[in-house]
Design a protein around this motif. Structure first.
Motif, PDB file in Angstrom:
ATOM      1  N   GLU A 244       0.833  -1.202   0.000  1.00 34.74           N
ATOM      2  CA  GLU A 244       0.000   0.000   0.000  1.00 34.74           C
ATOM      3  C   GLU A 244       0.872   1.258   0.000  1.00 34.74           C
ATOM      4  O   GLU A 244       0.518   2.274  -0.619  1.00 34.74           O
ATOM      5  CB  GLU A 244      -0.927   0.002   1.214  1.00 34.74           C
ATOM      6  CG  GLU A 244      -1.938   1.134   1.228  1.00 34.74           C
ATOM      7  CD  GLU A 244      -2.978   1.028   0.120  1.00 34.74           C
ATOM      8  OE1 GLU A 244      -3.537   2.082  -0.258  1.00 34.74           O
ATOM      9  OE2 GLU A 244      -3.267  -0.099  -0.355  1.00 34.74           O
ATOM     10  N   VAL A 245       2.019   1.192   0.676  1.00 30.66           N
ATOM     11  CA  VAL A 245       2.954   2.311   0.634  1.00 30.66           C
ATOM     12  C   VAL A 245       3.388   2.572  -0.803  1.00 30.66           C
ATOM     13  O   VAL A 245       3.368   3.703  -1.291  1.00 30.66           O
ATOM     14  CB  VAL A 245       4.200   2.021   1.509  1.00 30.66           C
ATOM     15  CG1 VAL A 245       5.208   3.168   1.391  1.00 30.66           C
ATOM     16  CG2 VAL A 245       3.804   1.805   2.961  1.00 30.66           C
ATOM     17  N   LEU A 246       3.768   1.498  -1.504  1.00 28.75           N
ATOM     18  CA  LEU A 246       4.209   1.618  -2.893  1.00 28.75           C
ATOM     19  C   LEU A 246       3.091   2.152  -3.783  1.00 28.75           C
ATOM     20  O   LEU A 246       3.311   3.003  -4.649  1.00 28.75           O
ATOM     21  CB  LEU A 246       4.677   0.253  -3.388  1.00 28.75           C
ATOM     22  CG  LEU A 246       5.414   0.186  -4.725  1.00 28.75           C
ATOM     23  CD1 LEU A 246       6.692   0.999  -4.681  1.00 28.75           C
ATOM     24  CD2 LEU A 246       5.703  -1.255  -5.087  1.00 28.75           C
ATOM     25  N   LEU A 247       1.869   1.648  -3.565  1.00 24.23           N
ATOM     26  CA  LEU A 247       0.731   2.089  -4.366  1.00 24.23           C
ATOM     27  C   LEU A 247       0.459   3.573  -4.168  1.00 24.23           C
ATOM     28  O   LEU A 247       0.250   4.322  -5.128  1.00 24.23           O
ATOM     29  CB  LEU A 247      -0.508   1.270  -3.995  1.00 24.23           C
ATOM     30  CG  LEU A 247      -1.816   1.678  -4.677  1.00 24.23           C
ATOM     31  CD1 LEU A 247      -1.725   1.457  -6.182  1.00 24.23           C
ATOM     32  CD2 LEU A 247      -2.989   0.892  -4.091  1.00 24.23           C
ATOM     33  N   GLN A 248       0.462   4.018  -2.924  1.00 21.68           N
ATOM     34  CA  GLN A 248       0.151   5.418  -2.640  1.00 21.68           C
ATOM     35  C   GLN A 248       1.229   6.367  -3.148  1.00 21.68           C
ATOM     36  O   GLN A 248       0.937   7.472  -3.589  1.00 21.68           O
ATOM     37  CB  GLN A 248      -0.038   5.617  -1.126  1.00 21.68           C
ATOM     38  CG  GLN A 248      -1.243   4.897  -0.548  1.00 21.68           C
ATOM     39  CD  GLN A 248      -2.550   5.385  -1.146  1.00 21.68           C
ATOM     40  OE1 GLN A 248      -2.747   6.582  -1.357  1.00 21.68           O
ATOM     41  NE2 GLN A 248      -3.461   4.454  -1.429  1.00 21.68           N
ATOM     42  N   LEU A 249       2.483   5.922  -3.106  1.00 20.43           N
ATOM     43  CA  LEU A 249       3.572   6.776  -3.581  1.00 20.43           C
ATOM     44  C   LEU A 249       3.713   6.741  -5.091  1.00 20.43           C
ATOM     45  O   LEU A 249       4.395   7.595  -5.667  1.00 20.43           O
ATOM     46  CB  LEU A 249       4.895   6.359  -2.925  1.00 20.43           C
ATOM     47  CG  LEU A 249       4.985   6.556  -1.415  1.00 20.43           C
ATOM     48  CD1 LEU A 249       6.327   6.051  -0.895  1.00 20.43           C
ATOM     49  CD2 LEU A 249       4.795   8.020  -1.038  1.00 20.43           C
ATOM     50  N   GLN A 250       3.087   5.735  -5.731  1.00 19.89           N
ATOM     51  CA  GLN A 250       3.154   5.610  -7.188  1.00 19.89           C
ATOM     52  C   GLN A 250       4.601   5.630  -7.660  1.00 19.89           C
ATOM     53  O   GLN A 250       4.952   6.284  -8.642  1.00 19.89           O
ATOM     54  CB  GLN A 250       2.358   6.734  -7.861  1.00 19.89           C
ATOM     55  CG  GLN A 250       0.855   6.640  -7.639  1.00 19.89           C
ATOM     56  CD  GLN A 250       0.230   5.438  -8.341  1.00 19.89           C
ATOM     57  OE1 GLN A 250       0.400   5.250  -9.532  1.00 19.89           O
ATOM     58  NE2 GLN A 250      -0.493   4.614  -7.589  1.00 19.89           N
ATOM     59  N   GLY A 251       5.430   4.871  -6.949  1.00 16.32           N
ATOM     60  CA  GLY A 251       6.856   4.907  -7.246  1.00 16.32           C
ATOM     61  C   GLY A 251       7.305   3.899  -8.278  1.00 16.32           C
ATOM     62  O   GLY A 251       8.388   4.021  -8.841  1.00 16.32           O
ATOM     63  N   GLY A 252       6.499   2.850  -8.519  1.00 13.20           N
ATOM     64  CA  GLY A 252       6.882   1.829  -9.489  1.00 13.20           C
ATOM     65  C   GLY A 252       8.196   1.165  -9.119  1.00 13.20           C
ATOM     66  O   GLY A 252       8.540   1.019  -7.957  1.00 13.20           O
ATOM     67  N   CYS A 253       8.952   0.743 -10.131  1.00 10.78           N
ATOM     68  CA  CYS A 253      10.209   0.028  -9.909  1.00 10.78           C
ATOM     69  C   CYS A 253      11.418   0.950  -9.877  1.00 10.78           C
ATOM     70  O   CYS A 253      12.515   0.513  -9.547  1.00 10.78           O
ATOM     71  CB  CYS A 253      10.413  -1.027 -10.997  1.00 10.78           C
ATOM     72  SG  CYS A 253       9.209  -2.369 -10.955  1.00 10.78           S
ATOM     73  N   THR A 254      11.257   2.216 -10.254  1.00 10.72           N
ATOM     74  CA  THR A 254      12.419   3.077 -10.392  1.00 10.72           C
ATOM     75  C   THR A 254      12.656   3.976  -9.185  1.00 10.72           C
ATOM     76  O   THR A 254      13.760   4.473  -9.009  1.00 10.72           O
ATOM     77  CB  THR A 254      12.284   3.963 -11.643  1.00 10.72           C
ATOM     78  OG1 THR A 254      11.125   4.785 -11.520  1.00 10.72           O
ATOM     79  CG2 THR A 254      12.170   3.108 -12.894  1.00 10.72           C
TER      80      THR A 254
END
Length: 328
Positions: A244-254
């Motif tokens: 959920e952290v990754l989803l909210q930050l919209q950081g993807g793989c990079t």
């Protein structure tokens, strides 16, 4: 309503889609054995190459990595050729596929990263009297190495575990940073190397690292029922908060983003989730960390709170610069 191919048959062996790498097949084999024990049905692996596997020499941030290592295995399940696909959970895009579901999340292996060298060094122990070269293509690992040791040269490196460890054994690099879970599962035979786990204060791992995601079709009731037998509640809660952290930050793989969640029993016997989060620029100069805790029934909320905290601390400016650099 769009016509869909029929789901894989409810009789015969479980057909499990997997990448062709040794580690992927080992992971899928463990799942197959557990599924056979739980249901009495045998299994067979269906190995295949993904788009990411066809570009082994290119750094992950050199091209769009969204869905890079899951595209064709997912396609086999959607076509009804396989019942399920076993993913390294950290490789899955954060956006859910409308026709697929995570039917099971088994208990995960140690999620930490590890530094592998010939001398058994930790990050702080790396020599300072010469140029040290550490191999990794992960922006997250690169940023955290730079935060601790700006004198270390980080060199992009790809390939399977054996390939990367071979470069250390031959002295092409002084060390590599890998997921400890992959080493524990694959058990590569490369003598003369020492594996040193990196604690969360040194290197916060990728969201969902060490966990497996067992993905099947939404409309495949039989497979969904079987995969529930392999689900580990605490692992699912932990990786849900991390992703959920990754989803909210919209950081993807990079974007250099790390997260570690752990389910603990509170003082009155209730389950709690403790979450550590990290967001950095690629150089490690602007690196933000935070920690939060909440009830085990609220992993999504915990992940959203963590993401908001990292953004408010200055991570919003980091992501703006990254998006501008990517032309987004």
């Amino acid at each position: 309503m769009t016509d869909r191919p029929p789901v894989a048959p409810t009789t015969g062996p479980w057909r499990i889609a997997t990448r062709r790498s040794h580690l992927a097949q080992v992971q899928a084999g463990h799942v197959g054995q557990a599924l056979e024990t739980a249901t009495g049905r045998p299994y067979e692996l269906v190995p295949m190459a993904t788009t990411g596997d066809e570009h082994p020499d290119r750094a992950l941030d050199a091209f769009d990595a969204k869905g890079l290592f899951v595209d064709r295995t997912r396609g086999a399940v959607l076509a009804g050729d396989c019942h399920l696909v076993v993913h390294s959970y950290k490789d899955l895009p954060t956006e859910a596929h409308p026709d697929l579901t995570i039917g099971g999340v088994p208990a995960r292996v140690d999620p930490r990263d590890a530094l592998v060298t010939r001398a058994g060094w930790r990050l702080a122990d790396l020599p300072r009297d010469r140029q040290v070269v550490i191999g990794t293509s992960s922006p997250r690992r690169r940023a955290q190495i730079a935060k601790h040791r700006r004198d270390v040269l980080v060199q992009p490196i790809r390939g399977n575990i054996e390939t990367r460890l071979g470069k250390v054994a031959r002295g092409e690099v002084d060390g590599v940073v890998l997921a400890l879970a992959g080493i524990l599962r694959a058990r590569p035979d490369v003598p003369g190397l020492t594996v040193v786990p990196l604690e969360h204060g040194e290197m916060l791992h990728a969201p969902a690292q060490g966990a497996l995601a067992l993905e099947c079709r939404v409309d495949d009731a039989a497979t969904r029922k079987a995969l529930r037998k392999l689900d580990h509640e605490d692992t699912r809660s932990a990786v849900t908060a991390e992703r959920e952290v990754l989803l909210q930050l919209q950081g993807g793989c990079t974007a250099p983003i790390g997260a570690h969640a752990e389910v603990r029993v509170g003082p009155t016997g209730e389950k709690r989730i403790e979450l550590l989060g990290l967001l950095s620029d690629p150089s490690g100069t602007s690196l933000y960390r935070a920690s939060h805790e909440t009830g085990a029934s609220e992993p999504h909320l915990l992940g959203r709170v963590m993401a908001a905290t990292l953004l408010e601390a200055g991570g919003d400016r980091v992501l703006e610069r990254l998006r501008a650099a990517d032309g987004a």
